[in-house]
Design a protein around this motif. Structure first.
Motif, PDB file in Angstrom:
ATOM      1  N   PRO A 230       0.837  -1.205   0.000  1.00 57.16           N
ATOM      2  CA  PRO A 230       0.000   0.000   0.000  1.00 57.16           C
ATOM      3  C   PRO A 230       0.870   1.253   0.000  1.00 57.16           C
ATOM      4  O   PRO A 230       2.079   1.191   0.244  1.00 57.16           O
ATOM      5  N   ALA A 231       0.239   2.381  -0.240  1.00 56.22           N
ATOM      6  CA  ALA A 231       0.981   3.634  -0.447  1.00 56.22           C
ATOM      7  C   ALA A 231       1.895   3.969   0.722  1.00 56.22           C
ATOM      8  O   ALA A 231       3.039   4.406   0.527  1.00 56.22           O
ATOM      9  N   HIS A 232       1.421   3.772   1.954  1.00 54.16           N
ATOM     10  CA  HIS A 232       2.244   4.180   3.098  1.00 54.16           C
ATOM     11  C   HIS A 232       3.495   3.302   3.223  1.00 54.16           C
ATOM     12  O   HIS A 232       4.540   3.776   3.687  1.00 54.16           O
ATOM     13  N   LEU A 233       3.416   2.038   2.779  1.00 52.22           N
ATOM     14  CA  LEU A 233       4.604   1.192   2.817  1.00 52.22           C
ATOM     15  C   LEU A 233       5.522   1.481   1.632  1.00 52.22           C
ATOM     16  O   LEU A 233       6.744   1.337   1.739  1.00 52.22           O
ATOM     17  N   GLN A 234       4.940   1.872   0.501  1.00 52.51           N
ATOM     18  CA  GLN A 234       5.772   2.316  -0.620  1.00 52.51           C
ATOM     19  C   GLN A 234       6.637   3.507  -0.193  1.00 52.51           C
ATOM     20  O   GLN A 234       7.829   3.573  -0.497  1.00 52.51           O
ATOM     21  N   SER A 235       6.029   4.418   0.549  1.00 54.01           N
ATOM     22  CA  SER A 235       6.773   5.583   1.044  1.00 54.01           C
ATOM     23  C   SER A 235       7.811   5.173   2.077  1.00 54.01           C
ATOM     24  O   SER A 235       8.921   5.726   2.118  1.00 54.01           O
ATOM     25  N   ALA A 236       7.453   4.194   2.911  1.00 51.52           N
ATOM     26  CA  ALA A 236       8.386   3.747   3.954  1.00 51.52           C
ATOM     27  C   ALA A 236       9.666   3.172   3.357  1.00 51.52           C
ATOM     28  O   ALA A 236      10.733   3.258   3.964  1.00 51.52           O
ATOM     29  N   LEU A 237       9.565   2.589   2.166  1.00 51.58           N
ATOM     30  CA  LEU A 237      10.761   2.022   1.517  1.00 51.58           C
ATOM     31  C   LEU A 237      11.796   3.090   1.183  1.00 51.58           C
ATOM     32  O   LEU A 237      12.970   2.765   1.000  1.00 51.58           O
ATOM     33  N   GLU A 238      11.374   4.316   1.090  1.00 54.44           N
ATOM     34  CA  GLU A 238      12.290   5.404   0.722  1.00 54.44           C
ATOM     35  C   GLU A 238      13.118   5.900   1.902  1.00 54.44           C
ATOM     36  O   GLU A 238      14.030   6.706   1.744  1.00 54.44           O
ATOM     37  N   GLN A 239      12.809   5.418   3.112  1.00 56.97           N
ATOM     38  CA  GLN A 239      13.545   5.867   4.298  1.00 56.97           C
ATOM     39  C   GLN A 239      14.982   5.326   4.285  1.00 56.97           C
ATOM     40  O   GLN A 239      15.276   4.293   3.690  1.00 56.97           O
ATOM     41  N   GLU A 240      15.844   6.045   4.974  1.00 56.61           N
ATOM     42  CA  GLU A 240      17.178   5.517   5.251  1.00 56.61           C
ATOM     43  C   GLU A 240      17.032   4.412   6.288  1.00 56.61           C
ATOM     44  O   GLU A 240      16.441   4.623   7.351  1.00 56.61           O
ATOM     45  N   PRO A 241      17.531   3.204   5.998  1.00 59.87           N
ATOM     46  CA  PRO A 241      17.309   2.101   6.946  1.00 59.87           C
ATOM     47  C   PRO A 241      18.056   2.290   8.259  1.00 59.87           C
ATOM     48  O   PRO A 241      19.162   2.834   8.296  1.00 59.87           O
ATOM     49  N   ILE A 242      17.448   1.852   9.335  1.00 62.01           N
ATOM     50  CA  ILE A 242      18.088   1.822  10.644  1.00 62.01           C
ATOM     51  C   ILE A 242      19.040   0.631  10.672  1.00 62.01           C
ATOM     52  O   ILE A 242      18.661  -0.483  10.310  1.00 62.01           O
ATOM     53  N   GLU A 243      20.278   0.847  11.097  1.00 61.25           N
ATOM     54  CA  GLU A 243      21.271  -0.225  11.093  1.00 61.25           C
ATOM     55  C   GLU A 243      21.232  -0.988  12.418  1.00 61.25           C
ATOM     56  O   GLU A 243      21.394  -0.414  13.494  1.00 61.25           O
ATOM     57  N   LEU A 244      21.025  -2.297  12.318  1.00 66.15           N
ATOM     58  CA  LEU A 244      21.014  -3.175  13.486  1.00 66.15           C
ATOM     59  C   LEU A 244      22.390  -3.782  13.685  1.00 66.15           C
ATOM     60  O   LEU A 244      23.180  -3.915  12.744  1.00 66.15           O
ATOM     61  N   GLN A 245      22.685  -4.192  14.914  1.00 62.96           N
ATOM     62  CA  GLN A 245      23.962  -4.833  15.212  1.00 62.96           C
ATOM     63  C   GLN A 245      24.001  -6.250  14.605  1.00 62.96           C
ATOM     64  O   GLN A 245      22.955  -6.873  14.399  1.00 62.96           O
TER      65      GLN A 245
END
Length: 453
Positions: free
Chosen positions: A426-441
């Protein structure tokens, strides 16, 4: 003021006497103990209703090829990926079944992991060997496990080949000794590189010259274990109409483009990690998790479980299989191929409740993704799935000729990842893909690799 209670740190004799007395005075305990000790707890706790409810019929199924067998290797993620890619080949070539070479992918995965590991050693020369990061890097340089984006990297760089072009070998199916010997060399290389840096003050260029020689030795070892990968081959087959076909002098990349043709950039890994440190509708990556250096980084989009279910269902309804990762060892009858949270009633048998939530299991080391398989069917009742058809890679003996069945409650509790086309978001997840990812350990539970055998 309250009465001060004396703290008791050791187990006392009085406690032991009470525990023993309470146990011995219960006839039910004695009867259950006899049954469990003779037959095993799973045989006593098995829920017959679950075995009846988990029937192998589905309202929607996708035709797939013959069941594959990873044997004594942790290549489930690779088998699952290739099992999804073989579907368009079989359709285009008019074949009942078709199999791509898992050994070919494994060769390049081991080789790329060796380089990734050595580069990681070079990047951490200033870290002490007993630091958590270096200890983690040294723990498993070329383990069999992997992730979807690691599979994508291999296909993008090296293509794929039919199984007969690079068939299985003794060590592709039994990886223990091979992994041990390559790991032994890679740890030896780490010693050498770190000593050259600290004792002889070698430059980065000098260290990378050493690394090139090291990779040459790894390549030779892999050729001995797995065979040398082809640079070109002839694709020959006879279709369902008994018509013979030959396509000569194909590279693995040309074969992929011509016969598979799937744009893997159209796909994304969707996860469900309901822990407080990972807000939903955000993207994540994992530090030092990968195989191909400078390739695609591992990327996850974390969503709620109902959203994950809906995305998997949409892709299945469009007759496309779904690669997924789960904690396969939980509430599993391997012989019957059943995954169901109601399968074993441990609480009734043992008299002990088990109440950890999915988030708590992740946070406290009780669960993580261990195995990758493929959804090839689903049973939908009143618009909602109640069981899922699973294509496994453990051969035809377990389950229903190699296929497994998963209940929807099991999906909720132990499913962690699916791979779907981005078009279903859906649109809100399409937009979420554009975020800079949070880096996990690296040691985060979402950094786990699918490698169950």
């Amino acid at each position: 003021m309250g009465v001060e209670v004396k703290q008791q740190h050791a187990i006392s004799k009085a406690q032991l006497d009470k525990f023993a007395s309470d146990y011995q005075n219960s006839p039910q305990h004695r009867a259950l103990a006899n049954a469990i000790q003779k037959n095993g707890v799973n045989a006593v706790a098995i829920n017959q209703a679950s075995l009846i409810n988990m029937q192998y019929t589905f309202s929607h199924e996708i035709k797939t090829g013959e069941i594959t067998n990873q044997k004594q290797s942790g290549r489930c993620w690779m088998f699952a990926g290739l099992n999804t890619l073989r579907v368009p080949v079989a359709k285009q070539c008019n074949l009942d079944s078709f199999e791509l070479s898992q050994n070919y992918q494994m060769f390049w995965d081991k080789f790329e992991k060796a380089n990734y590991y050595l580069e990681s050693i070079l990047e951490t020369l200033d870290e002490a060997t007993d630091s958590r990061l270096v200890a983690w890097l040294l723990s498993g340089p070329v383990q069999d496990g992997g992730q979807w984006d690691m599979f994508v990297n291999l296909v993008a760089k090296y293509g794929v080949v039919p199984k007969y072009v690079m068939p299985e070998t003794f060590h592709s199916s039994r990886t223990g000794v091979m992994n041990h010997l390559i790991t032994l060399k890679l740890r030896e290389y780490a010693v050498k590189l770190r000593n050259l840096s600290s004792n002889q003050h070698a430059s980065v260029n000098e260290l990378r010259l050493e690394k090139a020689q090291m990779l040459s030795e790894i390549y030779t070892m892999l050729c001995h274990f797995l065979g040398q990968p082809p640079s070109q081959f002839d694709f020959e087959y006879r279709d369902k109409d008994n018509e013979f076909h030959r396509d000569a002098n194909l590279t693995p990349q040309q074969f992929y483009e011509k016969y598979v043709g799937v744009n893997l950039d159209d796909y994304v890994s969707i996860i469900n990690a309901p822990t407080q440190d990972k807000p939903f509708d955000r993207t994540y990556t994992v530090r030092y998790l990968g195989n191909v250096k400078d390739g695609k980084q591992v990327l996850y989009l974390n969503v709620e479980i109902d959203q994950l279910r809906d995305l998997a269902l949409q892709q299945l309804k469009d007759d496309e299989p779904v690669w997924f990762g789960c904690d396969v060892g939980k509430m599993l009858d391997r012989d019957a191929g059943i995954m169901d949270t109601a399968l074993y009633d441990y609480e009734a048998v043992l008299g002990v409740p088990f109440n950890m939530s999915k988030a708590e299991r992740l946070d406290y080391g009780e669960s993580l993704m261990t195995h990758a398989m493929v959804f090839t069917g689903v049973n939908v009742v009143d618009g909602k799935p109640n069981r899922w058809k699973v294509e496994n890679s453990w051969g035809t003996d377990p389950g229903n000729k190699g296929f497994f069945i998963m209940s929807d409650p099991w999906f909720d509790e132990f499913m962690y990842q699916i791979v779907v086309q981005k078009k279903y978001l859906p649109a809100h997840l399409q937009s979420a893909l554009e975020q800079e990812p949070i880096e996990l350990q690296p040691w985060d539970p979402m950094g786990s690799l699918a490698m169950m055998r």
